[in-house]
Design an enzyme around this catalytic site. Structure first.
Site, PDB file in Angstrom:
ATOM      1  CG  LEU A  37      43.295 -23.860  51.238  1.00 36.04           C
ATOM      2  CD1 LEU A  37      42.289 -23.089  50.398  1.00 36.04           C
ATOM      3  CD2 LEU A  37      43.130 -23.502  52.702  1.00 36.04           C
ATOM      4  CG  ASP A  38      43.449 -29.692  55.683  1.00 38.30           C
ATOM      5  OD1 ASP A  38      44.441 -30.128  55.065  1.00 38.30           O
ATOM      6  OD2 ASP A  38      43.451 -29.441  56.907  1.00 38.30           O
ATOM      7  N   PRO A  39      40.600 -30.531  52.302  1.00 41.97           N
ATOM      8  CG  PRO A  39      40.438 -32.761  51.587  1.00 41.97           C
ATOM      9  CD  PRO A  39      41.239 -31.849  52.483  1.00 41.97           C
TER      10      PRO A  39
END
EC number: 5.4.99.25
Length: 294
Positions: A37-39
């Site tokens: 999951l992207d930051p």
């Protein structure tokens, strides 16, 4: 400790940050997550511990559901709010019906071009590394499936929310970008939350900030239970012994259920013992992954 913990990742941290925190709490090194999951995204991030790391690839195959917010009339180089604004357009003339028709046109199996700001590699170099150098390269479109888009809320053209159920490999940022291009005004993703990954749902997830050793032990999910999304078949114990030893069995007496070709199943012996994941082809049935608890 062997199993899967359903973690909720907050914005502002990487998926590896979550793994590091689980390692500290579990006091073990063999820990891995099941899909980055992207930051700036939040949501469900199942984390595998011990022998459960063997099933990471299978959990990653699960359908995912994302709650996404997008804004019409703006395009950035990253397709989200982290990037530099490339263009802005007036989207006030776009009607709700046009937006709904456009969004629903993406349901099904489609070709999707991944964004430049992604971890995919080209000639051994990650695309986001090239993008940061100002280099844009051709990306091949990839087949992905949007199973459904539901709960569409159009508060304004600046704030559209929807729940997207999709296959592995789908870039929600690219979906938002493509919706904007189809409407000829551009679009940018403004928020992203993963609310489901196969059997793992947001309502049952433990926030990573709250994780303790006690919570981990209480909520860890067995390897067998974590694979609930795969259909179950039962085999005779005699054939089970052959499967345990890596033998491909060509004998229709082995199972009572109808078993499809090239489909993964959870395999049990008729005494209730879980063996692992197996698949049938023209030459017989074989365990692809032996997962029996020793």
């Amino acid at each position: 400790m062997n199993g899967v913990i359903n973690i909720y990742k907050n914005t502002g941290m990487t998926s590896f940050d979550v793994v590091a925190m689980v390692r500290r709490v579990a006091k073990m090194k063999k820990v891995g997550h099941t899909g980055t999951l992207d930051p700036e995204a939040s949501g469900v991030l199942p984390v595998c511990l011990g022998k459960a790391t063997k099933i990471i690839d299978y959990i990653m195959e699960n359908k995912k559901v994302y709650r996404v917010n997008l804004k019409l009339g703006m395009v950035t180089d990253t397709y989200d709010l982290e990037g530099e604004v490339l263009r802005e357009e007036d989207a006030s003339h776009i009607t709700k019906d046009e937006i709904l028709n456009c969004i629903n046109s993406f349901v099904g199996t489609i070709d999707q071009v991944p964004p430049m700001y992604s971890a995919l590699k080209q000639n051994g170099v990650r695309l986001y590394e090239l993008a940061r150098q100002g280099i844009e390269v051709h990306r091949e479109a990839r087949k992905i499936t949007i199973y459904s888009i539901e709960n569409i809320k159009i508060e304004s053209n600046d704030n559209i929310q929807m729940d997207v159920c999709c296959s592995k490999g789908t870039y929600i940022r690219s979906l938002c970008y493509d919706i904007g291009e189809k409407l000829n005004v551009g679009a940018t993703m403004t928020a992203l939350e993963r609310i489901q990954n196969g059997p793992f749902i947001k309502e049952e997830a433990i926030n990573i900030e709250d994780l303790t050793e006690e919570l981990l032990e209480k909520h860890i999910i067995s390897i067998e239970k974590a694979l609930d999304s795969f259909e179950k078949i039962t085999v005779n114990e005699k054939f089970g012994k052959l499967l345990r030893n890596g033998v491909k069995v060509f004998d229709n007496r082995m199972y009572s259920e109808e078993v499809e070709f090239n489909k993964l199943y959870r395999v049990y012996e008729d005494n209730g013992v879980f063996l692992g994941l197996g698949k049938r082809d023209e030459k017989g049935f074989k365990l692809e992954k032996l997962l029996i608890e020793e």
